[in-house]
Design an enzyme around this catalytic site. Structure first.
Site: not given
Ligand code: NAI
Length: 250
Positions: A11, A61, A151, A155
Site C-alpha cells: 500500500a 509478505v 505472473y 494471478k
Molecule cells: P506497484 O509496483 O506500483 O506497487 C506494488 C507495491 O507492492 C509497492 O509499494 C511494493 O513495495 C509492494 N511490494 C512488492 N513486493 C512486496 C512484498 N514482498 N511485500 C510487501 N510489499 C511488497 O504495483 P501496482 O500497479 O500498484 O499493482 C498492485 C497490484 O495490482 C499487484 O498485485 C499487481 O499485480 C496488480 N495489478 C496491477 C495492474 C496494473 O495495471 N498496474 C493490473 C492488474 C493487476
C-alpha cells in the site's frame, strides 16, 4: 459501531495506496503494509491529513515470521483486523525461454505465498469477530499474456485461492473475492513501458485505444470496487472475480 481495521498489502504506492486512502475515507482504520515502511508513512500522513487513522508497517509478505509480527503489530497498534486486501505484487516479465527460476520464484513468493501467509495470519481475527472481508488482486493477465508465464499463473492461482477461501470461511461471516484489473496507470505499468522502450504517455495512449471506455484505469477505479466488496451490504457476494478493465474480457 466500533471502527473496523483493514490491512492493505503493497500500500505504499499505486493501487494499494489508492485502496488504503479510499478505505480510510470509508471509515476504516488502515494498516499500510509494504516492504518499504518509509514510503508507507507518506501514505499514512496523507490519510491523517484527511482525518483518517492509519499505521505504516514494514514487512515482506513472503516472509512467514515477518508477516506474523506485522499482523500482531496491527492488532495491537490499530485494532484487530477484519478486512484484508492482498495487493502486494511484482512483475518479472520474460518470454518462457528466457525466464529464470528466480523470475518464477520471486513472482510466486509475493503473489501466492504472500496472499496465503497474510490471509492465514489474519483469518483468526475475522473468525473471532464472526465478520470479515478478503479481497485479492488478480489481473486480466490471468487469462494469458505474452511474456508473463509466471505472473499469469500466479494471478490465475489467486482466483482458485479466492474461491477456496470463500468456501472455507463463509460460515464465519467472511467473504472472499478477487478483482482482476486491466491496465492501471502505476509504477508497475510505467516499468513495463520502460522495459519495452516506449514513453509512458505513448504506452497508455496505445492501451486506451484497445479499451472500450477509451481510457486507461487509475488506482481509484480499483479502490471503488474494493470499497464495494468490503462494504457491510456485500455479505452475500463471495468467491467472485470482478474484472475491472474498462470493458468485457475474453
Ligand atoms: P506497484 O509496483 O506500483 O506497487 C506494488 C507495491 O507492492 C509497492 O509499494 C511494493 O513495495 C509492494 N511490494 C512488492 N513486493 C512486496 C512484498 N514482498 N511485500 C510487501 N510489499 C511488497 O504495483 P501496482 O500497479 O500498484 O499493482 C498492485 C497490484 O495490482 C499487484 O498485485 C499487481 O499485480 C496488480 N495489478 C496491477 C495492474 C496494473 O495495471 N498496474 C493490473 C492488474 C493487476
Amino acid at each position: 459501531m466500533t471502527t473496523r481495521t483493514a490491512i492493505v498489502t503493497g500500500a505504499a504506492r499505486g493501487i494499494g495506496a489508492g485502496v488504503a486512502k479510499r478505505l480510510a475515507a470509508d471509515g476504516f482504520a488502515v494498516a499500510v503494509l509494504d516492504l518499504d515502511e518509509a514510503a508507507g508513512r507518506r501514505v499514512v500522513e496523507a490519510i491523517e491529513r484527511e482525518g483518517g487513522r492509519a499505521l505504516a508497517v514494514g514487512a515482506d509478505v513472503g516472509d512467514e515470521s515477518a508477516v506474523q509480527a506485522a499482523v500482531a503489530r496491527v492488532a495491537n497498534g490499530l485494532g484487530e483486523p477484519s478486512v484484508l486486501v492482498n495487493n502486494a505484487g511484482i512483475i518479472r516479465d520474460n518470454l518462457l525461454f528466457k525466464m529464470t527460476v528466480d523470475d518464477w520464484d520471486a513472482v510466486m513468493s509475493v503473489h501466492l505465498r504472500g496472499a496465503f501467509l497474510v490471509s492465514r495470519a489474519v483469518q483468526q481475527y475475522m473468525v473471532k469477530a464472526g465478520w470479515g472481508r478478503i479481497v485479492n488482486l488478480s489481473s486480466t493477465s490471468a487469462l494469458g499474456n505474452r511474456g508473463q508465464a509466471n505472473y499469469s499463473a500466479a494471478k490465475a492461482g489467486l482466483q482458485g485461492f479466492t474461491k477456496t477461501l470463500a468456501i472455507e470461511l463463509g460460515k464465519f461471516g467472511v467473504t472472499v473475492n478477487a478483482i482482476a484489473p486491466g491496465f492501471i496507470e502505476t509504477d508497475m505499468t510505467a516499468a513495463t513501458a520502460e522495459r519495452i522502450g516506449v514513453p509512458f504517455e505513448e504506452f497508455t495512449k496505445r492501451a486506451a485505444e484497445q479499451i472500450p471506455v477509451a481510457r486507461t484505469g487509475r488506482p481509484e477505479d480499483i479502490a471503488h470496487a474494493v470499497s464495494f466488496f468490503v462494504s457491510e451490504g456485500a455479505g452475500f457476494v463471495s468467491g467472485q472475480v470482478l474484472y475491472v478493465a474498462g470493458g468485457p474480457t475474453a
